[in-house]
Design a protein around this motif. Structure first.
Motif, PDB file in Angstrom:
ATOM      1  N   ASP A 160     -93.112  78.772 -92.658  1.00 32.22           N
ATOM      2  CA  ASP A 160     -93.125  80.182 -92.274  1.00 32.22           C
ATOM      3  C   ASP A 160     -92.825  80.345 -90.791  1.00 32.22           C
ATOM      4  OD1 ASP A 160     -93.801  81.109 -94.867  1.00 32.22           O
ATOM      5  OD2 ASP A 160     -95.886  80.554 -94.483  1.00 32.22           O
ATOM      6  N   VAL A 161     -93.371  79.455 -89.988  1.00 35.18           N
ATOM      7  CA  VAL A 161     -93.114  79.495 -88.545  1.00 35.18           C
ATOM      8  C   VAL A 161     -91.656  79.174 -88.271  1.00 35.18           C
ATOM      9  CG1 VAL A 161     -93.665  78.425 -86.329  1.00 35.18           C
ATOM     10  CG2 VAL A 161     -95.492  78.941 -87.942  1.00 35.18           C
ATOM     11  N   LEU A 162     -91.121  78.168 -88.950  1.00 36.74           N
ATOM     12  CA  LEU A 162     -89.717  77.798 -88.760  1.00 36.74           C
ATOM     13  C   LEU A 162     -88.780  78.923 -89.182  1.00 36.74           C
ATOM     14  CD1 LEU A 162     -89.741  74.108 -90.010  1.00 36.74           C
ATOM     15  CD2 LEU A 162     -89.504  74.898 -87.662  1.00 36.74           C
ATOM     16  N   GLU A 163     -89.155  79.628 -90.222  1.00 38.71           N
ATOM     17  CA  GLU A 163     -88.330  80.723 -90.725  1.00 38.71           C
ATOM     18  C   GLU A 163     -88.154  81.821 -89.681  1.00 38.71           C
ATOM     19  OE1 GLU A 163     -88.731  84.200 -94.097  1.00 38.71           O
ATOM     20  OE2 GLU A 163     -89.743  82.289 -94.397  1.00 38.71           O
ATOM     21  N   ASN A 164     -89.161  82.036 -88.874  1.00 38.46           N
ATOM     22  CA  ASN A 164     -89.141  83.127 -87.908  1.00 38.46           C
ATOM     23  C   ASN A 164     -88.656  82.733 -86.526  1.00 38.46           C
ATOM     24  OD1 ASN A 164     -90.147  85.046 -89.730  1.00 38.46           O
ATOM     25  ND2 ASN A 164     -92.200  84.229 -89.455  1.00 38.46           N
TER      26      ASN A 164
END
Length: 57
Positions: free
Chosen positions: A32-36
């Motif tokens: 989720d962090v990488l996605e953003n």
């Protein structure tokens, strides 16, 4: 990565978001962090590609 996840969770608590949103925030993970974050996403993709080449995946 963990500090980023912790920051997002802490920020949601400070804002006083609803229970449903709190459950979503608690479920956050590395992806989720990488996605953003575009920069982190590119770094992650590069590392995965290099490992795939090295280990023959």
């Amino acid at each position: 990565m963990n500090p980023r996840i912790y920051t997002v969770k802490e920020f949601a608590e400070i804002l006083g978001v609803s229970d449903a949103t709190i459950r979503k925030v608690e479920a956050l993970c590395l992806l989720d962090v990488l996605e953003n974050d575009a920069r982190l996403r590119e770094i992650y993709i590069t590392i995965v590609k290099e490992m795939a080449i090295k280990y023959g995946a």
